[in-house]
Scaffold this motif. Sequence first.
Motif, short mmCIF file in Angstrom:
data_model
loop_
_atom_site.label_atom_id
_atom_site.label_comp_id
_atom_site.label_asym_id
_atom_site.label_seq_id
_atom_site.Cartn_x
_atom_site.Cartn_y
_atom_site.Cartn_z
N UNK A 165 0.84 -1.20 0.00
CA UNK A 165 0.00 0.00 0.00
C UNK A 165 0.86 1.25 0.00
N UNK A 166 0.67 2.09 -0.99
CA UNK A 166 1.39 3.36 -1.07
C UNK A 166 0.93 4.26 0.08
N UNK A 167 1.85 4.64 0.95
CA UNK A 167 1.49 5.43 2.14
C UNK A 167 0.97 6.80 1.75
N UNK A 168 1.53 7.39 0.72
CA UNK A 168 1.19 8.76 0.35
C UNK A 168 -0.16 8.85 -0.36
N UNK A 169 -0.45 7.91 -1.24
CA UNK A 169 -1.70 7.97 -2.00
C UNK A 169 -2.80 7.07 -1.46
N UNK A 170 -2.41 6.08 -0.65
CA UNK A 170 -3.38 5.12 -0.16
C UNK A 170 -3.78 4.08 -1.18
N UNK A 171 -3.15 4.11 -2.36
CA UNK A 171 -3.49 3.18 -3.43
C UNK A 171 -2.67 1.89 -3.31
N UNK A 172 -3.25 0.81 -3.80
CA UNK A 172 -2.56 -0.47 -3.83
C UNK A 172 -1.56 -0.49 -4.97
N UNK A 173 -0.38 -0.97 -4.68
CA UNK A 173 0.67 -1.13 -5.70
C UNK A 173 0.99 -2.61 -5.82
N UNK A 174 0.87 -3.13 -7.03
CA UNK A 174 1.13 -4.55 -7.28
C UNK A 174 2.45 -4.68 -8.02
N UNK A 175 3.39 -5.37 -7.40
CA UNK A 175 4.69 -5.62 -8.01
C UNK A 175 4.64 -6.98 -8.70
N UNK A 176 5.13 -7.03 -9.92
CA UNK A 176 5.12 -8.28 -10.68
C UNK A 176 6.53 -8.83 -10.81
N UNK A 177 6.68 -9.91 -11.57
CA UNK A 177 7.89 -10.73 -11.60
C UNK A 177 9.21 -9.97 -11.54
N UNK A 178 9.47 -9.11 -12.52
CA UNK A 178 10.78 -8.45 -12.60
C UNK A 178 11.04 -7.44 -11.52
N UNK A 179 10.02 -7.04 -10.77
CA UNK A 179 10.18 -6.01 -9.74
C UNK A 179 10.33 -6.59 -8.34
N UNK A 180 10.14 -7.87 -8.19
CA UNK A 180 10.06 -8.47 -6.86
C UNK A 180 11.46 -8.69 -6.28
#
Length: 455
Positions: A165-180
Amino acid sequence: MTLNGKAEEKRRAEEKKKINVALQGGGSHGAFSWGVLDRLLEDGRLEIAAVSGTSAGAMNAVALADGFVRGGAEGARRKLDDFWRAVARKGRFSPVQRMPWDVAWGNWSIENTPGYFFFDTMSRVFSPYVANPLGINPLRDVVRDEIDFGNVRACKSMELFISATNVETGQLRVFSDGEIDLDTVMASACLPQLFRAVEIKGVPYWDGGYGGNPALYPFFKASATEDVLLVQINPVVREGTPKSANEIQNRIDEITFNAGLLREFRSIAFVKELIAAGRLPHGEYRDIRMHRIDADEAFKDLSASSKVNAEWAFLTYLRDLGRTAASDWLEENYDAVGERATLDLSGQLDDGFKPAAGRGWWRAGPGVRRGAELARSGRACPPGAPTNQRRGGRNSPRRLASPEPARPGGQRPVRFRRTERAGHCQKRRYFSGRNSSTTISGTDISGTKDRRRWQ
């Protein structure tokens, strides 16, 4: 291996059914998900196409992928076992341990221990920036030592999605394969009462459970598989009113961490209703078949404090519960995979938002019915409405409203024809645009070329 043996193995591989797996977070209770995964891998009839995980679910997901690269299904089982053993070894040095009488009576909760009381009080009074200025997190050491993120990023057998969860926006951020990597997993498990926010490229993140526990929508675009198995360890329904401070806080956490999931349930149910009514083409929209293995009965007597109990005996107890639940689910529902949903989501959608069968018509809610009554009386449009609507143009309520035969009690439901302009007189407005995302309450549900937005 003989030729017959190789042929049999190939035949079994071709017969495997593909499924997406969604793993909830919940501290030590994530060992239940470990048991579920272990049994599914041991059974071998299901092929995991993609995994979405949050918090402890994210750790299970990366352990699964790491092990799969090392040695297939058996390698994944070994890596999951190794990971949870490492968690238990690190837990031996925790100042929060069960009291001797709790051990004697088989009570897994630790809420009445001095250590738990001290840290619980500290977390309510002081922020982690004051109480833990060095940012010490023993679990980070376990993940770093046990998981090879090079293998995780190289895993081609399944797709991975980790939520934070992005603390500043409150939006969910989904990290996929190459970002994990290590930071994304720790961000997904970062409870703000205990740990400082994890920064990734200058952006602070908290536990992914606040936005999606776990996120289901990544499956809709990234995976061709329409079957989703949810491993749920946070109960949605808990009977009775909580009375003590701990019970109240526990229930608040359960409601909070299930809110995102319930929103996605409503989105899936809505699209399924549209497809069933013939309003959306199944070829372009996913008719998601939901399945669930839950721990509601197994966990109903466990308090929230048991989520920080890392004893090996407790973890293996949860693992065995998960294996048993998975075995029961396979026996009862394996044949349904690929054919039908075994989790009924129809109750998640209010009647006022269900589509009616037939081309171009929608079932109206009470507010829209009132608007139609005003339309027939000529008083529907507010000041400032477009001229063609006020004078009975093609978008006017008089042309949009289509009365049906009256029902008992004098109720006359009204349906509205869909229009590509904003209906100024409608309670619910419809917008269309090729470049917009299809969203319901902020959840992307389509990923198709014909996109619509409901508000």
